[in-house]
Design a protein around this motif. Structure first.
Motif, mmCIF file in Angstrom:
data_model
loop_
_atom_site.group_PDB
_atom_site.id
_atom_site.type_symbol
_atom_site.label_atom_id
_atom_site.label_comp_id
_atom_site.label_asym_id
_atom_site.label_seq_id
_atom_site.Cartn_x
_atom_site.Cartn_y
_atom_site.Cartn_z
ATOM 1 N N THR A 193 -1.379 9.206 -1.909
ATOM 2 C CA THR A 193 -1.077 8.926 -3.197
ATOM 3 C C THR A 193 -0.024 9.736 -3.820
ATOM 4 O O THR A 193 0.037 10.793 -3.872
ATOM 5 C CB THR A 193 -2.263 9.099 -4.073
ATOM 6 O OG1 THR A 193 -3.348 8.239 -3.517
ATOM 7 C CG2 THR A 193 -2.138 8.779 -5.448
ATOM 8 N N GLY B 143 -0.926 6.058 3.151
ATOM 9 C CA GLY B 143 -2.240 6.349 2.513
ATOM 10 C C GLY B 143 -2.163 7.662 1.693
ATOM 11 O O GLY B 143 -3.036 8.041 0.973
ATOM 12 N N PRO C 146 0.898 -1.426 0.057
ATOM 13 C CA PRO C 146 0.096 -0.204 0.028
ATOM 14 C C PRO C 146 0.974 1.254 -0.002
ATOM 15 O O PRO C 146 2.126 1.166 0.402
ATOM 16 C CB PRO C 146 -0.780 -0.071 1.158
ATOM 17 C CG PRO C 146 0.220 -0.775 2.263
ATOM 18 C CD PRO C 146 0.870 -2.082 1.419
#
Length: 225
Positions: free
Chosen positions: A208, A206, A202
């Motif tokens: 991007t 979080g 991932p």
């Protein structure tokens, strides 16, 4: 207690031994020996290959603050990634907080500085023993690039990598403050933050990235500012 004594005590606490050998400082235990040697990276430093390295491509910046861009490797480990960037022309500050890994890295840098094939790149590398978060958050540096590798080696899939880093896995757990590290890196306001991640892992915290470069086993997420 002197830095080497501190490192030896920490290695002993983990059931390992940090030993001075004729070839350099080595970590020993479980029938294995780890002796970092930057000469092993030399094939990757050849001009044609170096410019194809994903990390070098990910870290390139336009219009750096001066002719030799500054990169800060916040999680240096044994320094092989930092060496790639130094060979590509970056000035590098390497931070490593684990005293055992820091001792191994410092010794490897000292040996490499006397090697004619490595000396030019090593001259651009500055080692700092300690946590990088305070330096990043302090605003005292203006790096062009901050590089993060919060992925602890023992978690990678390659059998060869697992064997090489089994001893290091005994020293510390996977990076537990990776999100704090990323936010500190962003606060330093570099042109880029480059993050090494498992290929299918991932996004860190979080967030991007602006873009990613993917290899066979890892990818580099780039946050451009």
């Amino acid at each position: 207690m002197q830095p080497l004594e501190t490192a030896q005590a920490e290695a002993q606490r983990c059931g390992l031994a940090l030993c001075a050998t004729t070839s350099g400082l080595a970590l020993e235990g479980e029938g294995m020996t780890l002796l970092p040697n930057f000469r092993e990276v030399l094939p990757r430093l050849k001009p044609g290959r170096l410019q194809r390295e994903l990390l070098v491509r990910a870290a390139r910046v336009k219009h750096p603050h001066n002719d030799s861009p500054l990169a800060l490797d916040a999680t240096a480990g044994l320094g092989e990634d930092a060496l790639l960037l130094a060979a590509a022309g970056f000035r590098i500050m390497l931070f490593e907080r684990n005293p055992v890994i820091a001792a191994l890295l410092q010794d490897a840098l000292k040996r490499a500085a006397a090697d004619p094939e490595l000396a030019d790149a090593i001259e651009r590398m500055t080692f700092v023993s300690g946590d990088s978060i305070a330096t990043l958050a302090g605003g005292t540096l203006s790096p062009d690039v901050v590089y993060l590798d919060p992925m602890f080696p023992a978690r990678r899939k390659s059998a060869a990598v697992k064997k090489k880093f089994q001893l290091l896995h005994r020293l510390e757990d996977p990076c537990s403050d990776a999100e704090e590290l990323l936010h500190a890196a962003l606060a330093a306001n570099p042109r880029k933050v480059v993050i090494k991640r498992p290929l299918k892992g991932p996004y860190l915290a979080g967030i991007t990235p602006s873009y990613s470069l993917e290899g066979k086993a890892v990818r580099y997420d780039v946050i451009a500012q």
